[in-house]
Design a protein around this motif. Sequence first.
Motif, PDB file in Angstrom:
ATOM      1  N   LYS A  83       0.851  -1.201   0.000  1.00 14.34           N
ATOM      2  CA  LYS A  83       0.000   0.000   0.000  1.00 14.34           C
ATOM      3  C   LYS A  83       0.884   1.248   0.000  1.00 14.34           C
ATOM      4  N   SER A  85       0.941   5.416   0.030  1.00 13.27           N
ATOM      5  CA  SER A  85       0.087   6.519   0.486  1.00 13.27           C
ATOM      6  C   SER A  85       0.821   7.845   0.427  1.00 13.27           C
ATOM      7  N   TYR A  94      -4.810  10.154   4.013  1.00 10.63           N
ATOM      8  CA  TYR A  94      -3.857   9.934   2.929  1.00 10.63           C
ATOM      9  C   TYR A  94      -4.583   9.378   1.699  1.00 10.63           C
ATOM     10  N   SER A  96      -4.412   6.779  -1.080  1.00  6.91           N
ATOM     11  CA  SER A  96      -3.705   5.503  -1.047  1.00  6.91           C
ATOM     12  C   SER A  96      -4.093   4.601  -2.208  1.00  6.91           C
ATOM     13  N   ASP A 136      -6.951   6.610   3.211  1.00  4.28           N
ATOM     14  CA  ASP A 136      -6.478   5.891   4.383  1.00  4.28           C
ATOM     15  C   ASP A 136      -6.451   6.856   5.562  1.00  4.28           C
TER      16      ASP A 136
END
Length: 171
Positions: A83, A85, A94, A96, A136
């Motif tokens: 992931k 971000s 964020y 992401s 996120d």
Amino acid sequence: LPDSLRHWHRGGMFALNFAEASFTNWAAGGENSISGQTRLHAFVNYKKDSTSWENGIDLAYGFLQQGRGLTKKTDDKIDFTSKYSRYAFEKVWYYSALLGFKTQFSPGYNYQDDTAKILISDFLSPGYIILAIGLDYKPNKHFSFFTAPLTGRTTIVKNQALADAGDFGME
């Protein structure tokens, strides 16, 4: 640490377990058995300024042999996630993107009895590739809530017999 490694964090856990049960002259009954399981969880994460990149892999495999029956798989997993971000707003949100991959190491069976088995899965049968884009929420380094309104999943079925049978949503 050198500047090039200062923002990277890594770690993991490895476990190897075995168990055995043996019954000799045991009046109450029971079957001898042996089992084993191994697990690996590892991560490599990067965090600097407004960017973070989290990578993790989970691997597991287990088996059970009970009596004189067939050896059966009890756990089988390959799961990779990455992931990326970038800071969006309010210091905790964020933008992401997540990439995930899941499958298994070896064939899986439906056991009819102690001598017959039917193939129901295999390596890359199924295999899943997931791509997700969203937000996120990270209020601290121990908590993350990822919501992804744009998500897609591709299913791979490498074993043609399973694909022809229509397993895992294949037509």
